[in-house]
Design a protein around this motif. Sequence first.
Motif, PDB file in Angstrom:
ATOM      1  N   HIS A   1      34.165  34.837  48.973  1.00 32.09           N
ATOM      2  CA  HIS A   1      33.540  36.099  48.571  1.00 32.09           C
ATOM      3  C   HIS A   1      34.572  37.206  48.500  1.00 32.09           C
ATOM      4  O   HIS A   1      35.624  37.103  49.127  1.00 32.09           O
ATOM      5  CB  HIS A   1      32.437  36.500  49.564  1.00 32.09           C
ATOM      6  CG  HIS A   1      31.252  35.603  49.535  1.00 32.09           C
ATOM      7  ND1 HIS A   1      31.276  34.333  50.078  1.00 32.09           N
ATOM      8  CD2 HIS A   1      30.004  35.765  49.028  1.00 32.09           C
ATOM      9  CE1 HIS A   1      30.092  33.757  49.912  1.00 32.09           C
ATOM     10  NE2 HIS A   1      29.302  34.606  49.266  1.00 32.09           N
ATOM     11  N   TYR A   2      34.234  38.264  47.776  1.00 34.96           N
ATOM     12  CA  TYR A   2      35.197  39.358  47.654  1.00 34.96           C
ATOM     13  C   TYR A   2      34.647  40.696  48.131  1.00 34.96           C
ATOM     14  O   TYR A   2      35.210  41.732  47.845  1.00 34.96           O
ATOM     15  CB  TYR A   2      35.683  39.474  46.207  1.00 34.96           C
ATOM     16  CG  TYR A   2      34.587  39.726  45.187  1.00 34.96           C
ATOM     17  CD1 TYR A   2      34.160  41.022  44.921  1.00 34.96           C
ATOM     18  CD2 TYR A   2      34.003  38.665  44.508  1.00 34.96           C
ATOM     19  CE1 TYR A   2      33.166  41.253  44.008  1.00 34.96           C
ATOM     20  CE2 TYR A   2      32.998  38.893  43.593  1.00 34.96           C
ATOM     21  CZ  TYR A   2      32.568  40.187  43.347  1.00 34.96           C
ATOM     22  OH  TYR A   2      31.568  40.409  42.453  1.00 34.96           O
ATOM     23  N   ARG A   3      33.524  40.686  48.827  1.00 33.77           N
ATOM     24  CA  ARG A   3      32.951  41.962  49.231  1.00 33.77           C
ATOM     25  C   ARG A   3      32.045  41.801  50.455  1.00 33.77           C
ATOM     26  O   ARG A   3      31.396  40.770  50.624  1.00 33.77           O
ATOM     27  CB  ARG A   3      32.132  42.536  48.087  1.00 33.77           C
ATOM     28  CG  ARG A   3      31.709  43.985  48.247  1.00 33.77           C
ATOM     29  CD  ARG A   3      31.232  44.566  46.927  1.00 33.77           C
ATOM     30  NE  ARG A   3      30.072  43.863  46.429  1.00 33.77           N
ATOM     31  CZ  ARG A   3      29.771  43.726  45.120  1.00 33.77           C
ATOM     32  NH1 ARG A   3      30.570  44.220  44.203  1.00 33.77           N
ATOM     33  NH2 ARG A   3      28.694  43.072  44.756  1.00 33.77           N
TER      34      ARG A   3
ATOM     35  N   LEU B   1      32.604  34.377  44.722  1.00 34.85           N
ATOM     36  CA  LEU B   1      33.615  34.132  43.681  1.00 34.85           C
ATOM     37  C   LEU B   1      33.184  32.982  42.770  1.00 34.85           C
ATOM     38  O   LEU B   1      32.592  32.009  43.234  1.00 34.85           O
ATOM     39  CB  LEU B   1      34.955  33.764  44.331  1.00 34.85           C
ATOM     40  CG  LEU B   1      35.705  34.883  45.045  1.00 34.85           C
ATOM     41  CD1 LEU B   1      36.853  34.281  45.841  1.00 34.85           C
ATOM     42  CD2 LEU B   1      36.227  35.907  44.050  1.00 34.85           C
TER      43      LEU B   1
END
Length: 492
Positions: free
Chosen positions: A94-96, A115
């Motif tokens: 994940h990016y957040r 992602l």
Amino acid sequence: MSKELTSRAEDYSKWYNDIVVKADLADHSAVRGCMVIKPYGYGIWENMQKTLDKMFKETGHQNAYFPLFIPKSLFEAEEKNAEGFAKECAVVTHYRLKTNPNDKSKLIVDPEAKLEEELIVRPTSEAIIWNTYKGWIQSYRDLPILVNQWANVVRWEMRTRLFLRTAEFLWQEGHTAHATKEEAISETKQMLEVYADFVENWMAVPVVKGVKSANERFAGADDTYCIEAMMQDGKALQAGTSHFLGQNFAKAFDVKYVTKDNKQEFVWATSWGVSTRLIGALIMSHSDDNGLVLPPKLAPIQVVIVPIYKGDDGLAKVSETANDIKKKLQAKGISVKYDDRDSQRPGWKFAEYELKGVPVRIAIGERDLANGTVEIARRDTLTKETVNIEGIDSLIENLLNDIQLNLFNKAKARNQELTTTVNSYEEFKKVLDEKTGFVYAHWDGTPETEEKIKEETKATIRCIPLNNVQEAGVCIYSGKPSTQRVLFARAY
RNA sequence: CGGGGUGUAGCGUAGCCCGGUAUCGCGCCACGUUUGGGACGUGGAGGCCGUCAGUUCGAAUCUGGCCACCCCGACCA
């Protein structure tokens, strides 16, 4: 005293751990398996980096930097490499983050921020680098590529130990590309020599150079060359590896070049690396029950000057001479610390710098001022002598060289003492249990035999030494014919 | 991840069995005396006892989960 170390005889592992922590090299962090390298420990690493970096550049290499993250599809391209590292990879999915709706003071992973493709935190960089090299190489004129990077990598180890095995570690990894197999092999061997030179002549740790057996080979390599060092407890430590990667990565990433006669050929590859593990090797090679012992060539502080005085006037007088000596030594390129802190007494400082492994200590008191002398103590032998200040810079310079050499010779003598040649499996087991160390024995060359021996004795083939003597014999385990003895040991 | 152990002030510890808010040493701060191998005196600060939950009027202490570290395995530079 809170700074007292566990002795080696009492508990070797605890002794090692105590030194790392009490000599202020590193500490456990809030992150499982990861350490904080403290300034004094990092100073050793910086000295290692400085020397190695110079050696790499002298052999034609340049530094570059590649990303920390490797897309999963690239990572899996070279099958053996991927398989070998798969079970110890950290993966970014994940990016957040977002605020937890149920508890505003907490964060949760935002499920909306998944992602498309997972990113692997590099355990080694062959994949991302060879994917990049594809774009750099078209013709034989683009070769060779001789690149090194200084980086951190992550390997999710089950069990970690400060410096020897941490989940994140610092290292350098060289990645080269060549037009021919011969050139790549020669590069592999050249870098092994560079490592051996560094470890023996800077770290003062003798090594055995060799080739790994198939079982112990780097995942994705055709051949793994290595240097093996022996620690004080007789266990082996792999100090550096240099891999001949054949055309495995070129094929996986489709990296071809056009030859002079206009033919398409796959590129030949090498990779080679040493890590902060070397600091562990350094500690376990030379240190004693009083603490760390550092080889002068890598010591952040080579000489410490301790003043002995009464009152401010006394300190002023001693300082004049001390600073004078400091300047003279610095002019010779020696790193000197003048510890004029009034908050600690001389005896405390003596013990402290011993624990930290400073190779040479100079003590100057008012008595010395009257006589034109100083007291010099060496860390390796713990001996002291009083010498004239006249010519002290040359004397210290020679002394540092002596200490460097003495440490190497001591380690070398221990290696020889703890190296045994055996002719039977019974003898093999007896030596491992009672004497420890390196054991040379005949082996039939099969992975099966190697595996059995490992299961039964915990000893592995550390390497097949380079330029090994060829002699007919029988395998200690299977009794089958063998052409040479190989190096066995229990290892870190 | 499996087996064993440990977790009390910055560090090392006592207390835990038999529940009533924590002992000692080192270190730290102030002042003074000191300074040739880890100084001494006087005064002082610092701990929701790894963490979360449970039992209880009350938990460092009893019960359970989790976490971290150490040792032994498997894995690894």
